[in-house]
Design a protein around this motif. Structure first.
Motif, PDB file in Angstrom:
ATOM      1  N   VAL A  62      -0.977 -10.562  -7.980  1.00 38.02           N
ATOM      2  CA  VAL A  62      -1.153  -9.119  -8.023  1.00 38.02           C
ATOM      3  C   VAL A  62      -2.711  -8.763  -8.309  1.00 38.02           C
ATOM      4  CG1 VAL A  62      -0.487  -6.925  -9.006  1.00 38.02           C
ATOM      5  CG2 VAL A  62       0.939  -8.888  -9.124  1.00 38.02           C
ATOM      6  N   GLY A  63      -3.542  -8.070  -7.573  1.00 40.09           N
ATOM      7  CA  GLY A  63      -4.931  -7.560  -7.803  1.00 40.09           C
ATOM      8  C   GLY A  63      -4.780  -6.468  -8.417  1.00 40.09           C
ATOM      9  N   GLY A  64      -5.196  -5.388  -7.637  1.00 44.48           N
ATOM     10  CA  GLY A  64      -5.507  -3.865  -8.258  1.00 44.48           C
ATOM     11  C   GLY A  64      -4.308  -3.368  -9.384  1.00 44.48           C
TER      12      GLY A  64
ATOM     13  N   TYR B  82       0.347 -16.901  -0.563  1.00 40.92           N
ATOM     14  CA  TYR B  82       0.042 -16.461   0.563  1.00 40.92           C
ATOM     15  C   TYR B  82      -0.473 -15.096   0.667  1.00 40.92           C
ATOM     16  CZ  TYR B  82       0.994 -14.227   5.066  1.00 40.92           C
ATOM     17  OH  TYR B  82       0.904 -13.746   6.289  1.00 40.92           O
ATOM     18  N   GLU B  83      -1.568 -14.822   1.079  1.00 41.16           N
ATOM     19  CA  GLU B  83      -2.115 -13.585   0.961  1.00 41.16           C
ATOM     20  C   GLU B  83      -2.672 -13.120   2.331  1.00 41.16           C
ATOM     21  OE1 GLU B  83      -3.263 -12.602  -3.598  1.00 41.16           O
ATOM     22  OE2 GLU B  83      -5.105 -13.670  -2.725  1.00 41.16           O
ATOM     23  N   PRO B  84      -1.883 -12.345   3.024  1.00 39.10           N
ATOM     24  CA  PRO B  84      -2.601 -12.121   4.345  1.00 39.10           C
ATOM     25  C   PRO B  84      -3.791 -11.309   4.021  1.00 39.10           C
ATOM     26  CG  PRO B  84      -0.543 -10.950   3.953  1.00 39.10           C
ATOM     27  CD  PRO B  84      -0.668 -11.950   2.942  1.00 39.10           C
TER      28      PRO B  84
ATOM     29  N   TRP C 256      -5.450  -8.956   5.404  1.00 39.09           N
ATOM     30  CA  TRP C 256      -5.392  -7.479   5.823  1.00 39.09           C
ATOM     31  C   TRP C 256      -4.497  -6.734   4.791  1.00 39.09           C
ATOM     32  CZ3 TRP C 256      -0.212  -6.668   6.616  1.00 39.09           C
ATOM     33  CH2 TRP C 256       0.601  -7.883   7.047  1.00 39.09           C
ATOM     34  N   ALA C 257      -4.072  -7.456   3.922  1.00 40.90           N
ATOM     35  CA  ALA C 257      -3.061  -6.712   2.839  1.00 40.90           C
ATOM     36  C   ALA C 257      -3.617  -6.590   1.519  1.00 40.90           C
ATOM     37  CB  ALA C 257      -1.725  -7.639   2.916  1.00 40.90           C
ATOM     38  N   ILE C 258      -5.013  -7.438   1.240  1.00 39.01           N
ATOM     39  CA  ILE C 258      -5.536  -7.548   0.173  1.00 39.01           C
ATOM     40  C   ILE C 258      -6.369  -6.087  -0.432  1.00 39.01           C
ATOM     41  CG2 ILE C 258      -7.207  -8.678  -1.442  1.00 39.01           C
ATOM     42  CD1 ILE C 258      -6.247 -11.292  -0.204  1.00 39.01           C
ATOM     43  N   GLY C 259      -5.779  -5.385  -1.375  1.00 39.19           N
ATOM     44  CA  GLY C 259      -6.649  -4.197  -1.482  1.00 39.19           C
ATOM     45  C   GLY C 259      -6.693  -3.061  -0.735  1.00 39.19           C
ATOM     46  N   THR C 260      -5.807  -3.191   0.516  1.00 41.06           N
ATOM     47  CA  THR C 260      -5.826  -1.947   1.279  1.00 41.06           C
ATOM     48  C   THR C 260      -4.666  -1.220   1.353  1.00 41.06           C
ATOM     49  OG1 THR C 260      -4.222  -3.623   2.848  1.00 41.06           O
ATOM     50  CG2 THR C 260      -6.704  -3.683   2.838  1.00 41.06           C
TER      51      THR C 260
ATOM     52  N   SER D 273      -1.467  -6.049  -2.104  1.00 38.98           N
ATOM     53  CA  SER D 273      -0.756  -4.707  -2.479  1.00 38.98           C
ATOM     54  C   SER D 273       0.293  -4.685  -3.069  1.00 38.98           C
ATOM     55  CB  SER D 273      -1.121  -3.989  -1.370  1.00 38.98           C
ATOM     56  OG  SER D 273      -2.592  -3.789  -0.726  1.00 38.98           O
ATOM     57  N   VAL D 274       0.754  -5.664  -3.884  1.00 36.72           N
ATOM     58  CA  VAL D 274       1.938  -5.670  -4.631  1.00 36.72           C
ATOM     59  C   VAL D 274       2.004  -4.706  -5.688  1.00 36.72           C
ATOM     60  CG1 VAL D 274       3.469  -6.934  -6.131  1.00 36.72           C
ATOM     61  CG2 VAL D 274       2.547  -7.983  -4.222  1.00 36.72           C
ATOM     62  N   LYS D 275       3.241  -3.950  -5.753  1.00 32.25           N
ATOM     63  CA  LYS D 275       3.176  -2.909  -6.806  1.00 32.25           C
ATOM     64  C   LYS D 275       4.377  -3.112  -7.487  1.00 32.25           C
ATOM     65  CE  LYS D 275      -0.580  -0.307  -5.638  1.00 32.25           C
ATOM     66  NZ  LYS D 275      -1.039  -1.161  -4.735  1.00 32.25           N
TER      67      LYS D 275
ATOM     68  N   GLY E 101      -1.836 -11.852 -12.466  1.00 36.39           N
ATOM     69  CA  GLY E 101      -2.637 -10.907 -12.284  1.00 36.39           C
ATOM     70  C   GLY E 101      -4.150 -11.393 -11.931  1.00 36.39           C
ATOM     71  N   ASN E 102      -4.880 -11.106 -10.755  1.00 34.25           N
ATOM     72  CA  ASN E 102      -6.057 -11.452 -10.647  1.00 34.25           C
ATOM     73  C   ASN E 102      -6.999 -10.024 -10.890  1.00 34.25           C
ATOM     74  OD1 ASN E 102      -8.467 -12.212  -9.472  1.00 34.25           O
ATOM     75  ND2 ASN E 102      -7.721 -11.972  -7.514  1.00 34.25           N
ATOM     76  N   TRP E 103      -7.735 -10.281 -11.932  1.00 26.38           N
ATOM     77  CA  TRP E 103      -8.338  -9.056 -12.582  1.00 26.38           C
ATOM     78  C   TRP E 103      -9.742  -8.891 -11.462  1.00 26.38           C
ATOM     79  CZ3 TRP E 103      -8.410  -9.114 -18.268  1.00 26.38           C
ATOM     80  CH2 TRP E 103      -7.008  -8.822 -18.934  1.00 26.38           C
TER      81      TRP E 103
HETATM   82  C1  PEP Z   1      -5.539 -10.353  -4.560  1.00 26.93           C
HETATM   83  O1  PEP Z   1      -6.967 -10.134  -4.598  1.00 26.93           O
HETATM   84  O2  PEP Z   1      -5.311 -11.416  -5.050  1.00 26.93           O
HETATM   85  C2  PEP Z   1      -4.819  -9.085  -4.325  1.00 26.93           C
HETATM   86  C3  PEP Z   1      -3.689  -9.662  -3.999  1.00 26.93           C
HETATM   87  O3  PEP Z   1      -5.043  -7.904  -4.492  1.00 26.93           O
HETATM   88  P1  PEP Z   1      -4.333  -6.530  -4.297  1.00 26.93           P
HETATM   89  O4  PEP Z   1      -2.978  -6.647  -5.081  1.00 26.93           O
HETATM   90  O5  PEP Z   1      -5.275  -5.785  -4.832  1.00 26.93           O
HETATM   91  O6  PEP Z   1      -4.177  -6.153  -2.877  1.00 26.93           O
END
Ligand code: PEP
Length: 258
Positions: free
Chosen positions: A236-238, A169-171, A173-177, A216-218, A9-11
């Motif tokens: 995982v961010g948010g 691997y964090e595209p 365009w998929a981070i926090g979107t 954006s993993v949930k 988890g990335n807070w």
């Molecule tokens: C992140 O910032 O590393 C990340 C994956 O964020 P999110 O899960 O909110 O897209």
């Protein structure tokens, strides 16, 4: 080679030290109520620097099996670097992991591959396992630069000798979107990264290196990623700020019946 799955988890810049204590407690209690097997799946949280001492004290006192990591470190070990944090300090707080080269560090703080490489070396000096973050922007994806993550990975590791590495691997365009890469898209890039690691660092190293997907993993999409042969976990961010959601992500094995 079996790679222990890693859920991290990335807070980011969220939660003060008191809120951090509450969140870690809730995650640990939720997982222990569910008889969570920490040997089978490693769970890591990376709170802000100012929370780490409180988090460490709590984890030690309660015997929680949640592992601590940090979000960044300096490439220097000590000295006149106002505002920076040494890997030595992080080690002393029982951090085992450190994020390096997150896209927000690359874009907001201008960190390039060279800086990322120096930070990887600093992490190694202090026995921290780097979680090297790589990934392309939408523009780069649309212009066909699908191997950018491989290039970023190899540039960060050029001339670096290391035993333990995690790649995320964090595209971008998929981070926090809320825009999620498909499991197939993530698997394709992640298998290219593993191939690149095998070519540059040897098959054994590539085989033992865990490569995560992030973006954006949930709880409701984690299983699709974890079913892929080359995806060894998620960053995982948010969703890591919600104890129930994060615990459900960590419990992905129950969703896929493992
Ligand atoms: C992140 O910032 O590393 C990340 C994956 O964020 P999110 O899960 O909110 O897209």
């Amino acid at each position: 080679m079996t790679r222990t799955p890693l859920i991290a988890g990335n807070w980011k810049m969220n939660l003060d030290h008191q809120q951090a204590i509450a969140l870690i407690q809730k995650i640990a209690w939720t997982l222990s109520d569910a008889d969570f097997d920490y040997e089978a799946v490693e769970v890591v949280v990376t709170p802000p620097f100012t929370d780490l001492r409180s988090a460490q004290t709590l984890i030690d006192a309660e015997g929680f099996k949640i592992v601590l990591g940090a979000q960044d470190l300096s490439d220097n070990d000590s000295g006149a670097f106002t505002g920076d944090i040494s890997g030595e300090f992080l080690s002393r707080l029982n951090c085992q992991y450190v994020l390096v080269g997150h896209s927000e560090r690359r874009t907001i703080h201008g960190e390039d591959d060279e800086k990322v490489r120096l930070k990887i070396q600093a992490a190694i000096r202090h026995n921290l396992i780097p979680i090297l973050c790589v990934g392309e922007t939408l523009e780069q994806r649309n212009s066909g630069q699908m191997d950018l993550s491989v290039k970023q990975t190899l540039a960060a590791l050029e001339g670096v000798n290391l035993e333990n590495l995690v790649v995320a691997y964090e595209p971008v365009w998929a981070i926090g979107t809320g825009e999620v890469a498909s499991a197939e898209q993530a698997e394709e890039v992640i298998s290219m990264i593993r191939k690149g690691l095998a070519e540059s660092k040897g098959a054994e190293f590539a085989d033992k290196t865990r490569i995560l997907y992030g973006g954006s993993v949930k709880a409701n999409n984690v299983a699709s990623f974890m079913k892929m042969p080359n995806i060894d976990g998620v960053l995982v961010g948010g969703a890591s700020l919600d104890s129930e959601e994060f615990a459900n992500i960590a419990r992905y094995r129950e969703h896929i019946g493992v």
